[in-house]
Scaffold this motif. Structure first.
Motif, PDB file in Angstrom:
ATOM      1  N   GLN A  26     -38.817 121.940  16.560  1.00 42.01           N
ATOM      2  CA  GLN A  26     -40.226 121.780  16.215  1.00 42.01           C
ATOM      3  C   GLN A  26     -40.509 122.124  14.749  1.00 42.01           C
ATOM      4  O   GLN A  26     -41.431 121.566  14.152  1.00 42.01           O
ATOM      5  N   VAL A  27     -39.765 123.070  14.203  1.00 37.04           N
ATOM      6  CA  VAL A  27     -39.936 123.455  12.799  1.00 37.04           C
ATOM      7  C   VAL A  27     -38.570 123.442  12.138  1.00 37.04           C
ATOM      8  O   VAL A  27     -37.648 124.119  12.606  1.00 37.04           O
ATOM      9  N   LEU A  28     -38.440 122.682  11.028  1.00 34.55           N
ATOM     10  CA  LEU A  28     -37.206 122.644  10.252  1.00 34.55           C
ATOM     11  C   LEU A  28     -37.558 122.851   8.788  1.00 34.55           C
ATOM     12  O   LEU A  28     -38.331 122.080   8.207  1.00 34.55           O
ATOM     13  N   ASN A  29     -36.985 123.900   8.218  1.00 31.66           N
ATOM     14  CA  ASN A  29     -37.216 124.208   6.805  1.00 31.66           C
ATOM     15  C   ASN A  29     -35.878 124.474   6.131  1.00 31.66           C
ATOM     16  O   ASN A  29     -35.227 125.480   6.415  1.00 31.66           O
ATOM     17  N   ILE A  30     -35.449 123.536   5.280  1.00 31.96           N
ATOM     18  CA  ILE A  30     -34.221 123.739   4.496  1.00 31.96           C
ATOM     19  C   ILE A  30     -34.540 123.551   3.011  1.00 31.96           C
ATOM     20  O   ILE A  30     -33.716 123.075   2.234  1.00 31.96           O
ATOM     21  N   SER A  31     -35.749 123.919   2.648  1.00 31.28           N
ATOM     22  CA  SER A  31     -36.197 123.759   1.266  1.00 31.28           C
ATOM     23  C   SER A  31     -35.528 124.772   0.342  1.00 31.28           C
ATOM     24  O   SER A  31     -34.923 125.756   0.787  1.00 31.28           O
ATOM     25  N   ARG A  72     -32.630 129.457  20.050  1.00 27.10           N
ATOM     26  CA  ARG A  72     -33.785 128.573  19.907  1.00 27.10           C
ATOM     27  C   ARG A  72     -34.506 128.787  18.583  1.00 27.10           C
ATOM     28  O   ARG A  72     -35.192 127.892  18.102  1.00 27.10           O
ATOM     29  N   ILE A  73     -34.380 129.960  18.028  1.00 29.72           N
ATOM     30  CA  ILE A  73     -35.046 130.272  16.761  1.00 29.72           C
ATOM     31  C   ILE A  73     -34.045 130.980  15.855  1.00 29.72           C
ATOM     32  O   ILE A  73     -33.498 132.026  16.234  1.00 29.72           O
ATOM     33  N   ILE A  74     -33.807 130.414  14.665  1.00 32.23           N
ATOM     34  CA  ILE A  74     -32.927 131.052  13.686  1.00 32.23           C
ATOM     35  C   ILE A  74     -33.588 130.966  12.320  1.00 32.23           C
ATOM     36  O   ILE A  74     -34.046 129.900  11.898  1.00 32.23           O
ATOM     37  N   ASP A  75     -33.681 132.102  11.637  1.00 33.84           N
ATOM     38  CA  ASP A  75     -34.281 132.183  10.312  1.00 33.84           C
ATOM     39  C   ASP A  75     -33.328 132.957   9.411  1.00 33.84           C
ATOM     40  O   ASP A  75     -33.188 134.172   9.542  1.00 33.84           O
ATOM     41  N   ILE A 129     -35.667 126.215  12.974  1.00 37.16           N
ATOM     42  CA  ILE A 129     -34.568 126.496  12.050  1.00 37.16           C
ATOM     43  C   ILE A 129     -35.163 126.649  10.660  1.00 37.16           C
ATOM     44  O   ILE A 129     -35.838 125.738  10.160  1.00 37.16           O
ATOM     45  N   ASP A 130     -34.933 127.807  10.029  1.00 40.44           N
ATOM     46  CA  ASP A 130     -35.361 128.033   8.649  1.00 40.44           C
ATOM     47  C   ASP A 130     -34.158 128.548   7.858  1.00 40.44           C
ATOM     48  O   ASP A 130     -33.724 129.685   8.045  1.00 40.44           O
ATOM     49  N   LEU A 131     -33.623 127.676   7.007  1.00 37.77           N
ATOM     50  CA  LEU A 131     -32.488 128.021   6.147  1.00 37.77           C
ATOM     51  C   LEU A 131     -32.886 127.940   4.677  1.00 37.77           C
ATOM     52  O   LEU A 131     -32.039 127.812   3.794  1.00 37.77           O
ATOM     53  N   SER A 132     -34.170 128.024   4.413  1.00 39.19           N
ATOM     54  CA  SER A 132     -34.692 127.809   3.065  1.00 39.19           C
ATOM     55  C   SER A 132     -34.334 128.951   2.123  1.00 39.19           C
ATOM     56  O   SER A 132     -33.968 130.054   2.549  1.00 39.19           O
TER      57      SER A 132
END
Length: 894
Positions: free
Chosen positions: A727-732, A632-635, A705-708
């Motif tokens: 709910q949160v997506l960061n691929i910056s 559910r949460i991956i950083d 998901i945070d793959l930034s």
């Protein structure tokens, strides 16, 4: 002279005896003994009427009673048993033995003369036979507490036939005890007609529906227990003076409503147990009329108002529990008159005012005092008089204590001590470790201002300790080692330093170890992570540990957090054997490894945080059984991952596809031990709005998901849009190209979307206005073009969401879509270096005077094409001629 036992019955009894073995573990009563041992056919013992547990009729010599309760019997029983040849039996008691999960034989119906049948606590299982309902002369029936394990196969059931079927012919019943018989049904109204009932026990029977009110008014009822039926609803009726009720237990049900003032009419009441229901309103003053009351538990309800001052009338009260309500006001001084009181529990209310501890220390028998978590200021006494009560439980958390009370020095029977969230400053005194060395099991001292130890113990001397919480203080010095009995050890948020002593590995009971947020250093002892097979939580985050991660962990572990240290090396492959692992947090270390794809096979892994390490390489497509099904949460942010985004993983992250909006439960690990119940709440740090946000609790529905800040390239896969619960997506801060997928509109739970600092092109999909929960949007510093969508959340975003996209137009930007600025051509992703800047193109700020103003321009190096030049000069309007001249001079020099 009484006739001798009949030979056929003595033979039947001996045959019954030989069907069992004696096992001292088959009975739990401490007074149990093997009654069979006196059964012999030898001289004077030939007469079975003289055998232990056997009762014969004085006139006929027939066996009419058999009491083999608590006799260490172990074995099975069935319809072929010779027991059923004793057809003259009136009383049969086989309670507290072990019948090895046998069913009650249907042949029980042949004992038609039975008036009393007790088969309680004897490990019977299966459906209760309808034949019992044919025993119409029964006055006493006890089939309770036969559940010795939690397996569905070893539970005694009453489904077909139902409770109604069972009692319809038992019109003379006085005592009916079916505690822990699984019924999963409503309480039949036929019980309201059993006017002879004196005792009814239906505790923990999975009852549901509304309880028949008329049962409360049965004329001879003395004891009613319907507790531990969470789905059973109802309310208390108006009571009459004629009631004979002595014990009323409705605890842990869904009963609601007010406590009637007529409860004071139950003048014979000894026990009133309404714990953990939904009762509301005030406590009636009429409770003071119940002068025979010895047990009053109305804790964990929704009661308001003040504690009645007629409580002082209840001089026989032994237990008083009013905890976990919304009571306010002061504690009445009349409580000091309850000289027989053993237990006083008032914690978790809104009680206020100053309380002299002396009023409780004068109660000579008081062993349990809980005043924690109110708005009280407890004034501690300095008395150490030997006549003080000997506490086993003492709870003074959140009571504004400023020091350890002196009377603690003489408390040598304490088992549970709750002193958390006070104002206690300074060191833990040496004498504190010497109180109740043999008995102390639970100690809570967290959230004070403790600075250290008057004398730091190398080994904490409480040899029976189970739970110790010293967290959120200012403790300095080395880490004290808990005794081997300790299951939960929490010292988070202190200033402890030095290395962990390897002697802590001798603890084989440890289920929770939380040393987070200290200054501990050195290597993590390799033995620590698997020293206890019971280890569930291993939290060492935010210290100064270096070296490698322990290579083996307890297989049942649920939480591992080693973030914010200086660990290096690789992720241990042995973690793939930890099949109960739910959370793995390794962020902010120096780990150098490729993506740990083996963890994808873990069936319960929900949180994976590898942020800010030296992970690298391409995330390869998963094997079908290595797909992180519950993640559910991956950083993975701030690493060196490269290649395309892992689209096939997105297709398999099924837990992220479920939308669970409004779910208010939190992710927790159950760290309960045998004598202590508790949970460990997961906490994580997630980057949002450019800052790190700490989530002290994580909602079970939270999906991130945070793959930034990596080196991912290529297009954003459409499969990412299938994660509807995100709910949160960061691929910056990657090298992503192509368009924003229109499939993002399917992520209806999305609250934060950051695609900034990539090389994305094309238009912003109009469908994104469907994201009604979207509160944060950052698509700045890309090459997006066209009109910005309008409506709903898009009307709330400011200019900064779109910075660095000169091809965009429309509100909130000042650029009109009728006269847009030309967009620069997209850059190929291969032109970015490790810093994220374009290789071969050099950007620098120059300042050029123009009239009375200042023009800020960008000088572009030798790789600038005519297309970029045209875009550049048109963008900067008035200063284009100056720039052109400067450009020509540079070209001439080159």
């Amino acid at each position: 002279m009484q006739p001798l036992c009949h030979e056929d019955e003595s033979s039947a009894l001996l045959q019954f005896k030989h069907g069992f073995v004696l096992d001292k573990f088959a009975s739990v009563d401490p007074s149990a003994y093997p009654k069979f041992e006196s059964w012999k056919l030898n001289g004077s013992t030939n007469d079975c009427c003289s055998w232990d547990g056997v009762e014969c009729d004085h006139n006929t010599g027939r066996v009419i009673g058999l009491d083999l309760s608590s006799s260490f019997l172990h074995g099975s029983i069935n319809s072929s048993s010779s027991l059923f040849n004793l057809v003259h039996l009136r009383r049969l008691n086989l309670a507290d033995n072990d019948f090895n999960s046998s069913q009650i034989p249907t042949r029980i119906g042949s004992l038609s003369r039975l008036r009393s049948l007790n088969l309680s606590d004897s490990a019977l299982s299966g459906q209760i036979p309808l034949e019992i309902s044919s025993l119409s002369k029964l006055v006493f029936l006890d089939l309770s507490r036969n559940t010795r394990t939690y397996s569905d196969d070893s539970v005694l059931k009453l489904e077909k036939p139902s409770l109604r079927d069972l009692v319809q012919n038992l019109t003379d019943l006085k005592v009916l005890n079916l505690r822990e018989v699984n019924m999963s049904s409503k309480v039949p109204s036929v019980l309201s007609n059993r006017s002879s009932l004196t005792h009814l026990n239906l505790q923990s029977c999975l009852l549901n529906g509304e309880f028949p009110m008329a049962i409360f008014h049965l004329p001879n009822l003395q004891s009613l227990n319907i507790g531990e039926n969470e789905d059973l609803t109802g309310y208390l009726p108006e009571f009459h003076h004629s009631s004979h009720l002595k014990r009323l237990r409705v605890w842990m049900t869904s009963f609601s409503g007010a406590l009637p003032s007529s409860i004071g009419n139950l003048e014979s009441l000894i026990v009133l147990d309404l714990y953990d229901c939904n009762f509301s309103g005030t406590i009636p003053e009429s409770v003071g009329n119940l002068t025979d009351l010895s047990f009053l538990d109305i804790g964990s309800n929704k009661l308001v108002g003040r504690i009645p001052s007629w409580l002082g009338n209840l001089t026989g009260l032994i237990v008083l529990n009013l905890a976990r309500n919304q009571l306010h006001g002061m504690i009445p001084s009349s409580i000091s008159q309850l000289e027989d009181l053993l237990v006083l529990n008032l914690h978790v209310n809104n009680l206020s005012g100053k309380v002299e501890l002396d009023i409780f220390l004068k109660l000579p028998h008081l062993t349990w005092l809980q005043l924690s978590d109110n708005n009280l200021t407890v004034l501690a006494t300095n008395s150490t008089n030997v006549t003080l009560p000997k506490f086993t439980v003492l709870g003074l958390s959140s009571c504004n204590l400023r020091e350890f009370p002196d009377f603690l020095r003489v408390q040598n029977e304490l088992e549970y001590l709750y002193f958390s969230n006070n104002q206690i400053h300074g060191q833990i005194p040496l004498w504190f470790w010497n109180i109740t060395k043999e008995n102390m099991q639970v100690v809570e001292l967290h959230r004070n201002f403790l600075t250290g130890f008057e004398q730091s113990p190398d080994l904490i001397p409480w040899q029976s300790l189970i739970y110790l919480n010293l967290g959120f203080n200012r403790l300095q010095g080395s880490l004290p080692v808990p005794p081997p009995s300790t299951a939960n050890y929490r010292v988070a948020h202190n200033l402890l330093s030095g290395e962990i002593s390897p002697s802590i590995c001798h603890n084989r009971s440890l289920s929770e170890l939380d040393l987070s947020y200290n200054n501990l250093n050195g290597n993590i002892p390799q033995c620590l992570a698997n020293s206890s097979e019971a280890l569930l939580v291993f939290d060492l985050r935010s210290n100064n540990f270096h070296g490698i991660i322990p290579q083996t962990f307890a297989k049942g572990i649920k939480v591992i957090d080693l973030s914010e240290n200086q660990l290096h090396g690789q992720v241990p492959t042995s973690l793939a054997n930890c099949t109960m692992l739910q959370t793995l947090v390794l962020g902010n270390n120096h780990i150098e490894d490729t993506f740990p794809f083996l963890l994808g096979a873990l069936p319960d892994l929900q949180v994976l945080i590898l942020r800010s390490n030296k992970f690298h390489g391409v995330i390869e497509n998963p094997e079908i059984n290595l797909a992180f099904p519950k993640l559910r949460i991956i950083d993975l942010s701030q690493n060196r991952f490269s290649g395309n985004l892992p689209s096939n993983y997105f297709k398999n992250w099924n837990a992220m596809k479920m939308v669970e909006l409004g779910k208010s439960t939190y992710m927790q690990a159950d760290v309960s031990s045998e004598k202590v119940s508790g949970n460990y709440s997961y906490s994580i740090t997630i980057a949002q709005k450019g800052t790190q946000r700490v989530y002290e609790k994580i909602q079970s529905a939270f999906v991130v998901i945070d793959l930034s800040n990596n080196k991912f390239s290529g297009d954003i896969p459409e499969s990412l849009g299938s994660l509807r619960g995100l709910q949160v997506l960061n691929i910056s801060n990657n090298n992503l190209t192509g368009a924003i997928p229109s499939s993002f509109a399917s992520m209806t739970a999305l609250e934060s979307l950051d695609l900034s600092r990539n090389v994305l092109s094309g238009k912003i999909p109009q469908q994104l206005i469907q994201l009604t929960f979207l509160a944060v949007l950052n698509i700045s510093h890309n090459h997006l073009t066209g009109r910005i969508p309008r409506g709903k959340q898009f009307d709330t975003f400011e200019n900064s969401s779109y910075d660095g996209n000169p091809g965009l137009c429309g509100v909130p930007l000042s650029t009109s879509c009728e006269n847009p600025k030309p967009s620069p051509p997209p850059l190929h992703s291969s032109q970015k270096d490790e810093t994220g800047f374009t290789s071969g193109i050099y950007w620098m700020v120059i300042f050029m005077g123009y009239g009375s103003g200042l023009i800020v321009g960008l000088v572009i190096g030798t790789t600038l094409t005519q297309r970029y030049h045209q875009w550049f000069v048109e963008t900067f309007g008035k200063g284009k001629k100056k720039i052109q001249k400067e450009q020509k001079r540079k070209e001439r020099r080159n």
